[in-house]
Design a protein around this motif. Structure first.
Motif, mmCIF file in Angstrom:
data_model
loop_
_atom_site.group_PDB
_atom_site.id
_atom_site.type_symbol
_atom_site.label_atom_id
_atom_site.label_comp_id
_atom_site.label_asym_id
_atom_site.label_seq_id
_atom_site.Cartn_x
_atom_site.Cartn_y
_atom_site.Cartn_z
ATOM 1 N N ASP A 67 0.871 -1.178 0.009
ATOM 2 C CA ASP A 67 -0.189 -0.025 -0.061
ATOM 3 C C ASP A 67 0.925 1.335 0.055
ATOM 4 O O ASP A 67 0.473 2.298 -0.751
ATOM 5 N N LYS A 68 1.961 1.218 0.667
ATOM 6 C CA LYS A 68 2.897 2.251 0.790
ATOM 7 C C LYS A 68 3.553 2.648 -0.565
ATOM 8 O O LYS A 68 3.653 3.880 -0.945
ATOM 9 N N TYR A 69 3.853 1.422 -1.154
ATOM 10 C CA TYR A 69 4.473 1.545 -2.454
ATOM 11 C C TYR A 69 3.477 2.172 -3.582
ATOM 12 O O TYR A 69 3.978 3.112 -4.320
ATOM 13 N N VAL A 70 2.210 1.812 -3.490
ATOM 14 C CA VAL A 70 1.331 2.548 -4.519
ATOM 15 C C VAL A 70 1.082 3.767 -4.154
ATOM 16 O O VAL A 70 1.155 4.577 -5.152
ATOM 17 N N GLU A 71 1.186 4.142 -3.040
ATOM 18 C CA GLU A 71 1.134 5.783 -2.699
ATOM 19 C C GLU A 71 2.507 6.456 -3.398
ATOM 20 O O GLU A 71 2.278 7.622 -3.787
ATOM 21 N N LYS A 72 3.308 5.847 -3.247
ATOM 22 C CA LYS A 72 4.854 6.456 -3.745
ATOM 23 C C LYS A 72 4.666 6.454 -5.389
ATOM 24 O O LYS A 72 4.960 7.550 -5.870
ATOM 25 N N VAL A 73 4.124 5.553 -5.889
ATOM 26 C CA VAL A 73 3.853 5.398 -7.510
ATOM 27 C C VAL A 73 2.991 6.594 -7.776
ATOM 28 O O VAL A 73 3.174 7.363 -8.897
ATOM 29 N N GLU A 74 1.976 6.602 -7.082
ATOM 30 C CA GLU A 74 0.789 7.784 -7.339
ATOM 31 C C GLU A 74 1.605 9.117 -7.269
ATOM 32 O O GLU A 74 1.236 9.911 -8.157
ATOM 33 N N ALA A 75 2.159 9.311 -6.259
ATOM 34 C CA ALA A 75 2.736 10.592 -5.986
ATOM 35 C C ALA A 75 3.969 11.038 -6.976
ATOM 36 O O ALA A 75 4.001 12.113 -7.633
ATOM 37 N N PHE A 76 4.563 9.986 -7.588
ATOM 38 C CA PHE A 76 5.470 10.097 -8.428
ATOM 39 C C PHE A 76 4.684 10.602 -10.009
ATOM 40 O O PHE A 76 5.306 11.528 -10.514
ATOM 41 N N PHE B 289 9.212 5.319 -10.659
ATOM 42 C CA PHE B 289 8.334 4.089 -10.162
ATOM 43 C C PHE B 289 7.478 3.600 -11.177
ATOM 44 O O PHE B 289 6.883 4.246 -11.898
ATOM 45 N N LEU B 290 7.594 2.393 -11.002
ATOM 46 C CA LEU B 290 6.690 1.659 -12.007
ATOM 47 C C LEU B 290 5.858 0.543 -10.889
ATOM 48 O O LEU B 290 6.335 -0.092 -10.142
ATOM 49 N N LEU B 291 4.577 0.405 -11.119
ATOM 50 C CA LEU B 291 3.471 -0.479 -10.443
ATOM 51 C C LEU B 291 2.713 -1.461 -11.278
ATOM 52 O O LEU B 291 2.480 -1.127 -12.424
ATOM 53 N N ALA B 292 3.053 -2.704 -10.890
ATOM 54 C CA ALA B 292 2.453 -3.818 -11.518
ATOM 55 C C ALA B 292 1.304 -4.116 -10.606
ATOM 56 O O ALA B 292 1.169 -4.259 -9.352
ATOM 57 N N ARG B 293 0.048 -4.150 -11.530
ATOM 58 C CA ARG B 293 -1.268 -4.752 -10.557
ATOM 59 C C ARG B 293 -1.995 -5.235 -11.686
ATOM 60 O O ARG B 293 -1.849 -5.010 -12.845
ATOM 61 N N LEU B 294 -3.156 -5.976 -11.282
ATOM 62 C CA LEU B 294 -3.954 -6.691 -12.061
ATOM 63 C C LEU B 294 -4.679 -5.633 -12.955
ATOM 64 O O LEU B 294 -5.506 -5.033 -12.322
ATOM 65 N N TRP B 295 -4.538 -5.783 -14.350
ATOM 66 C CA TRP B 295 -3.752 -6.318 -15.067
ATOM 67 C C TRP B 295 -2.783 -5.327 -15.952
ATOM 68 O O TRP B 295 -3.465 -5.038 -17.252
ATOM 69 N N MET C 104 10.492 -0.851 -8.886
ATOM 70 C CA MET C 104 9.268 -1.737 -9.298
ATOM 71 C C MET C 104 8.749 -2.521 -8.307
ATOM 72 O O MET C 104 9.481 -3.013 -7.683
ATOM 73 N N SER C 105 7.483 -2.882 -7.998
ATOM 74 C CA SER C 105 6.943 -3.719 -7.218
ATOM 75 C C SER C 105 5.373 -3.935 -7.658
ATOM 76 O O SER C 105 5.017 -3.275 -8.656
ATOM 77 N N SER C 106 4.932 -4.870 -6.768
ATOM 78 C CA SER C 106 3.586 -5.236 -7.240
ATOM 79 C C SER C 106 2.582 -4.920 -6.275
ATOM 80 O O SER C 106 3.133 -4.924 -4.884
ATOM 81 N N GLN D 134 -3.278 -9.623 -21.393
ATOM 82 C CA GLN D 134 -3.381 -8.149 -21.535
ATOM 83 C C GLN D 134 -2.514 -7.380 -20.756
ATOM 84 O O GLN D 134 -2.604 -6.122 -20.767
ATOM 85 N N MET D 135 -1.816 -7.885 -19.879
ATOM 86 C CA MET D 135 -0.967 -7.012 -18.986
ATOM 87 C C MET D 135 0.158 -6.607 -19.753
ATOM 88 O O MET D 135 1.274 -7.328 -19.744
ATOM 89 N N THR D 136 0.296 -5.367 -20.159
ATOM 90 C CA THR D 136 1.475 -4.657 -20.767
ATOM 91 C C THR D 136 1.445 -3.283 -20.251
ATOM 92 O O THR D 136 0.761 -2.918 -19.710
ATOM 93 N N GLY D 137 2.725 -2.665 -20.616
ATOM 94 C CA GLY D 137 2.948 -1.412 -20.202
ATOM 95 C C GLY D 137 4.076 -0.726 -21.440
ATOM 96 O O GLY D 137 4.174 -1.481 -22.252
ATOM 97 N N ARG D 138 4.512 0.526 -21.187
ATOM 98 C CA ARG D 138 5.181 1.173 -22.269
ATOM 99 C C ARG D 138 6.262 1.948 -21.694
ATOM 100 O O ARG D 138 5.925 2.614 -20.432
ATOM 101 N N ILE D 139 7.374 2.033 -22.171
ATOM 102 C CA ILE D 139 8.332 2.857 -22.020
ATOM 103 C C ILE D 139 8.833 3.566 -23.239
ATOM 104 O O ILE D 139 9.289 2.779 -24.097
ATOM 105 N N ARG D 140 8.794 4.999 -23.372
ATOM 106 C CA ARG D 140 9.149 5.784 -24.484
ATOM 107 C C ARG D 140 10.491 6.267 -24.395
ATOM 108 O O ARG D 140 10.530 6.802 -23.031
ATOM 109 N N VAL D 141 11.634 5.982 -25.166
ATOM 110 C CA VAL D 141 12.751 7.023 -25.157
ATOM 111 C C VAL D 141 12.828 7.840 -26.146
ATOM 112 O O VAL D 141 12.509 7.528 -27.412
ATOM 113 N N THR D 142 13.168 9.221 -25.939
ATOM 114 C CA THR D 142 13.045 10.047 -26.830
ATOM 115 C C THR D 142 14.688 10.722 -26.859
ATOM 116 O O THR D 142 15.348 10.463 -25.777
#
Length: 177
Positions: free
Chosen positions: A59-68, A92-98, A116-118, A168-176
């Protein structure tokens, strides 16, 4: 029961043919070579992931990711924030369903500490098309130092089965540039 049993039922006392023995020796030596090369590659391969990992309350990690995400958000795509942190910043990256949350925009040739954490189950972090694979567990914050060397869009795929929406669990990182 064999169709035609051997004449001598104690087969392990039979002599081994030279060709068969040579293949046994070759297989044994190849196995030894591969074993020791795996150890050597740890030192000469320059591909070793960071071993920096901390215990954390999910729960603390989720708060950190949301603040970030709130601090560095520059847009939104399909309800997912697009985040562009400055170079050298902790990311910060968050893994959660899905899903992997948020979408990251990073600068080429700049180093980032990616945390990263789940929030719920064990997930897999597989950055495609590169060969970075990490198991991400709830209660553990994994830190990876990443320096993108080419620009483009990279996919994050969950490679640990996490339930009915796993595919369906995917994410993205864009590098510019």
């Amino acid at each position: 029961m064999a169709i035609t049993p051997p004449q001598n039922r104690i087969w392990w006392n039979e002599p081994i043919h030279k060709i068969e023995m040579s293949w046994i020796v070759i297989a044994f030596l190849w196995g030894l070579f591969m074993f020791f090369f795996m150890i050597a590659w740890h030192f000469i391969g320059e591909q070793n992931l960071s071993t920096e990992t901390y215990r954390i309350n999910p729960d603390k990690y989720v708060e950190k990711v949301e603040a970030f995400a709130e601090k560095w958000q520059v847009g939104e795509e399909e309800g997912v924030p697009v985040v562009r942190p400055p170079a050298g910043e902790d990311v910060f990256l968050l893994a959660r369903l899905w899903e992997w949350w948020p979408i990251l925009e990073l600068k080429k040739d700049q180093s980032y500490r990616i945390h990263m954490s789940s929030a719920d189950w064990q997930h897999g972090f597989s950055l495609q098309p590169t060969n970075i694979n990490i198991q991400v567990h709830p209660g553990y914050e994994h830190i990876l130092i990443l320096t993108p060397t080419e620009s483009g869009e990279f996919s994050i795929v969950c490679n640990e089965y996490c339930g009915i929406g796993h595919h369906q669990m995917t994410g993205r990182i864009r590098v510019t540039e």
